[in-house]
Design a protein around this motif. Structure first.
Motif, PDB file in Angstrom:
ATOM      1  N   PRO A 135       0.815  -1.232   0.000  1.00 36.97           N
ATOM      2  CA  PRO A 135       0.000   0.000   0.000  1.00 36.97           C
ATOM      3  C   PRO A 135       0.842   1.273   0.000  1.00 36.97           C
ATOM      4  O   PRO A 135       0.509   2.239  -0.683  1.00 36.97           O
ATOM      5  CB  PRO A 135      -0.825  -0.122   1.289  1.00 36.97           C
ATOM      6  CG  PRO A 135      -0.922  -1.587   1.528  1.00 36.97           C
ATOM      7  CD  PRO A 135       0.389  -2.169   1.050  1.00 36.97           C
ATOM      8  N   GLU A 136       1.944   1.255   0.744  1.00 36.39           N
ATOM      9  CA  GLU A 136       2.789   2.465   0.771  1.00 36.39           C
ATOM     10  C   GLU A 136       3.482   2.701  -0.569  1.00 36.39           C
ATOM     11  O   GLU A 136       3.787   3.844  -0.919  1.00 36.39           O
ATOM     12  CB  GLU A 136       3.789   2.446   1.937  1.00 36.39           C
ATOM     13  CG  GLU A 136       4.646   1.218   2.054  1.00 36.39           C
ATOM     14  CD  GLU A 136       3.993   0.061   2.806  1.00 36.39           C
ATOM     15  OE1 GLU A 136       4.649  -0.981   2.895  1.00 36.39           O
ATOM     16  OE2 GLU A 136       2.857   0.168   3.297  1.00 36.39           O
ATOM     17  N   GLU A 137       3.741   1.646  -1.343  1.00 29.45           N
ATOM     18  CA  GLU A 137       4.307   1.813  -2.685  1.00 29.45           C
ATOM     19  C   GLU A 137       3.289   2.460  -3.619  1.00 29.45           C
ATOM     20  O   GLU A 137       3.642   3.349  -4.404  1.00 29.45           O
ATOM     21  CB  GLU A 137       4.756   0.464  -3.268  1.00 29.45           C
ATOM     22  CG  GLU A 137       5.981  -0.106  -2.590  1.00 29.45           C
ATOM     23  CD  GLU A 137       6.335  -1.489  -3.109  1.00 29.45           C
ATOM     24  OE1 GLU A 137       7.533  -1.708  -3.398  1.00 29.45           O
ATOM     25  OE2 GLU A 137       5.431  -2.347  -3.235  1.00 29.45           O
ATOM     26  N   ARG A 138       2.034   2.029  -3.540  1.00 30.14           N
ATOM     27  CA  ARG A 138       0.980   2.662  -4.345  1.00 30.14           C
ATOM     28  C   ARG A 138       0.862   4.135  -3.986  1.00 30.14           C
ATOM     29  O   ARG A 138       0.742   5.002  -4.852  1.00 30.14           O
ATOM     30  CB  ARG A 138      -0.371   1.988  -4.092  1.00 30.14           C
ATOM     31  CG  ARG A 138      -0.567   0.676  -4.771  1.00 30.14           C
ATOM     32  CD  ARG A 138      -1.959   0.148  -4.471  1.00 30.14           C
ATOM     33  NE  ARG A 138      -2.192  -1.113  -5.129  1.00 30.14           N
ATOM     34  CZ  ARG A 138      -3.263  -1.849  -4.939  1.00 30.14           C
ATOM     35  NH1 ARG A 138      -4.199  -1.453  -4.100  1.00 30.14           N
ATOM     36  NH2 ARG A 138      -3.418  -2.997  -5.570  1.00 30.14           N
ATOM     37  N   GLU A 139       0.889   4.417  -2.688  1.00 33.30           N
ATOM     38  CA  GLU A 139       0.757   5.800  -2.230  1.00 33.30           C
ATOM     39  C   GLU A 139       1.944   6.649  -2.690  1.00 33.30           C
ATOM     40  O   GLU A 139       1.769   7.762  -3.183  1.00 33.30           O
ATOM     41  CB  GLU A 139       0.632   5.837  -0.704  1.00 33.30           C
ATOM     42  CG  GLU A 139       0.284   7.207  -0.181  1.00 33.30           C
ATOM     43  CD  GLU A 139      -0.023   7.205   1.305  1.00 33.30           C
ATOM     44  OE1 GLU A 139       0.242   8.245   1.928  1.00 33.30           O
ATOM     45  OE2 GLU A 139      -0.518   6.188   1.820  1.00 33.30           O
ATOM     46  N   SER A 140       3.156   6.103  -2.574  1.00 29.94           N
ATOM     47  CA  SER A 140       4.345   6.832  -3.015  1.00 29.94           C
ATOM     48  C   SER A 140       4.314   7.081  -4.516  1.00 29.94           C
ATOM     49  O   SER A 140       4.619   8.182  -4.978  1.00 29.94           O
ATOM     50  CB  SER A 140       5.618   6.055  -2.663  1.00 29.94           C
ATOM     51  OG  SER A 140       5.808   6.017  -1.281  1.00 29.94           O
ATOM     52  N   THR A 146       1.729  12.399  -9.293  1.00 32.86           N
ATOM     53  CA  THR A 146       0.986  13.657  -9.170  1.00 32.86           C
ATOM     54  C   THR A 146       1.951  14.838  -9.172  1.00 32.86           C
ATOM     55  O   THR A 146       1.729  15.844  -9.864  1.00 32.86           O
ATOM     56  CB  THR A 146       0.131  13.661  -7.881  1.00 32.86           C
ATOM     57  OG1 THR A 146      -0.790  12.563  -7.943  1.00 32.86           O
ATOM     58  CG2 THR A 146      -0.622  14.968  -7.710  1.00 32.86           C
ATOM     59  N   ARG A 147       3.024  14.723  -8.431  1.00 30.09           N
ATOM     60  CA  ARG A 147       4.034  15.787  -8.377  1.00 30.09           C
ATOM     61  C   ARG A 147       4.668  16.011  -9.752  1.00 30.09           C
ATOM     62  O   ARG A 147       4.859  17.150 -10.185  1.00 30.09           O
ATOM     63  CB  ARG A 147       5.096  15.393  -7.355  1.00 30.09           C
ATOM     64  CG  ARG A 147       6.140  16.428  -7.094  1.00 30.09           C
ATOM     65  CD  ARG A 147       7.023  15.952  -5.954  1.00 30.09           C
ATOM     66  NE  ARG A 147       8.201  16.758  -5.847  1.00 30.09           N
ATOM     67  CZ  ARG A 147       9.224  16.451  -5.069  1.00 30.09           C
ATOM     68  NH1 ARG A 147       9.180  15.358  -4.311  1.00 30.09           N
ATOM     69  NH2 ARG A 147      10.276  17.220  -5.009  1.00 30.09           N
ATOM     70  N   PHE A 148       4.951  14.922 -10.460  1.00 29.26           N
ATOM     71  CA  PHE A 148       5.534  15.001 -11.806  1.00 29.26           C
ATOM     72  C   PHE A 148       4.555  15.703 -12.751  1.00 29.26           C
ATOM     73  O   PHE A 148       4.938  16.612 -13.491  1.00 29.26           O
ATOM     74  CB  PHE A 148       5.858  13.583 -12.296  1.00 29.26           C
ATOM     75  CG  PHE A 148       6.565  13.537 -13.613  1.00 29.26           C
ATOM     76  CD1 PHE A 148       7.927  13.752 -13.707  1.00 29.26           C
ATOM     77  CD2 PHE A 148       5.860  13.247 -14.771  1.00 29.26           C
ATOM     78  CE1 PHE A 148       8.583  13.699 -14.923  1.00 29.26           C
ATOM     79  CE2 PHE A 148       6.504  13.196 -15.997  1.00 29.26           C
ATOM     80  CZ  PHE A 148       7.876  13.418 -16.078  1.00 29.26           C
TER      81      PHE A 148
END
Length: 170
Positions: A135-140, A146-148
């Motif tokens: 889950p943390e990989e999906r979030e990252s 999004t930032r890109f």
């Protein structure tokens, strides 16, 4: 005022080469598959239609100029892309509530149902593609993508010609 370091000296050029290559591969694959989803809904809505319907859903009814400005594209492009959505009943033209002479674009109930169907199918595809991710990989990944995209959008906006930008108050 701090200056931005030159990316070729601040970062590993090999890493940047790999990044640009992976972005190009992603763009090609995304376009080939349209990342349209799974099942019968797969590839059933083009990118422009999805983005327009999504924007109308998130921001509500608006005029062509406001829609174009919010999407960072030209009004004539929005007009051209919206026409088939109106013809197929996914978007409807209505009178502006405060100025009956003005026209606003609004997601129709049929458009809302279609958008919900496509979103669900695309969500299912994202789950499938990232099923072995933590889950943390999906979030990252989501945060970084999004930032890109935000950086790309800001760069595009800063390089736009002043005449090509629709007024913000339209």
């Amino acid at each position: 005022m701090p200056t931005t370091p030159d990316m070729t000296t601040a970062s590993d050029p090999g890493l940047l080469d790999t990044l640009q290559h992976q972005v190009a591969v992603f763009a090609r694959r995304a376009e080939q598959t349209r990342l349209g989803g799974v099942g019968q809904v797969r590839n059933s809505m083009d990118r422009a239609a999805y983005l327009l319907l999504n924007r109308l859903d998130k921001e509500g009814p608006m005029g062509v100029k406001a829609l174009a400005a919010s999407m960072g594209i030209d009004s004539s492009t929005v007009t051209r892309q919206v026409a088939p959505l109106v013809d197929t009943g996914l978007v409807k033209r209505t009178s502006h509530p405060e100025d009956g002479r003005a026209v606003v674009l609004q997601l129709s109930p049929r458009g809302q149902a279609r958008l919900d169907e496509v979103r669900s199918s695309r969500r299912e595809l994202m789950a499938e593609l990232t099923q072995d991710w933590a889950p943390e990989e999906r979030e990252s990944f989501t945060t970084l993508l999004t930032r890109f995209n935000t950086a790309l959008s800001a760069r595009q906006s800063s390089q736009a010609l002043p005449d090509a930008v629709a007024p913000a108050d339209s």
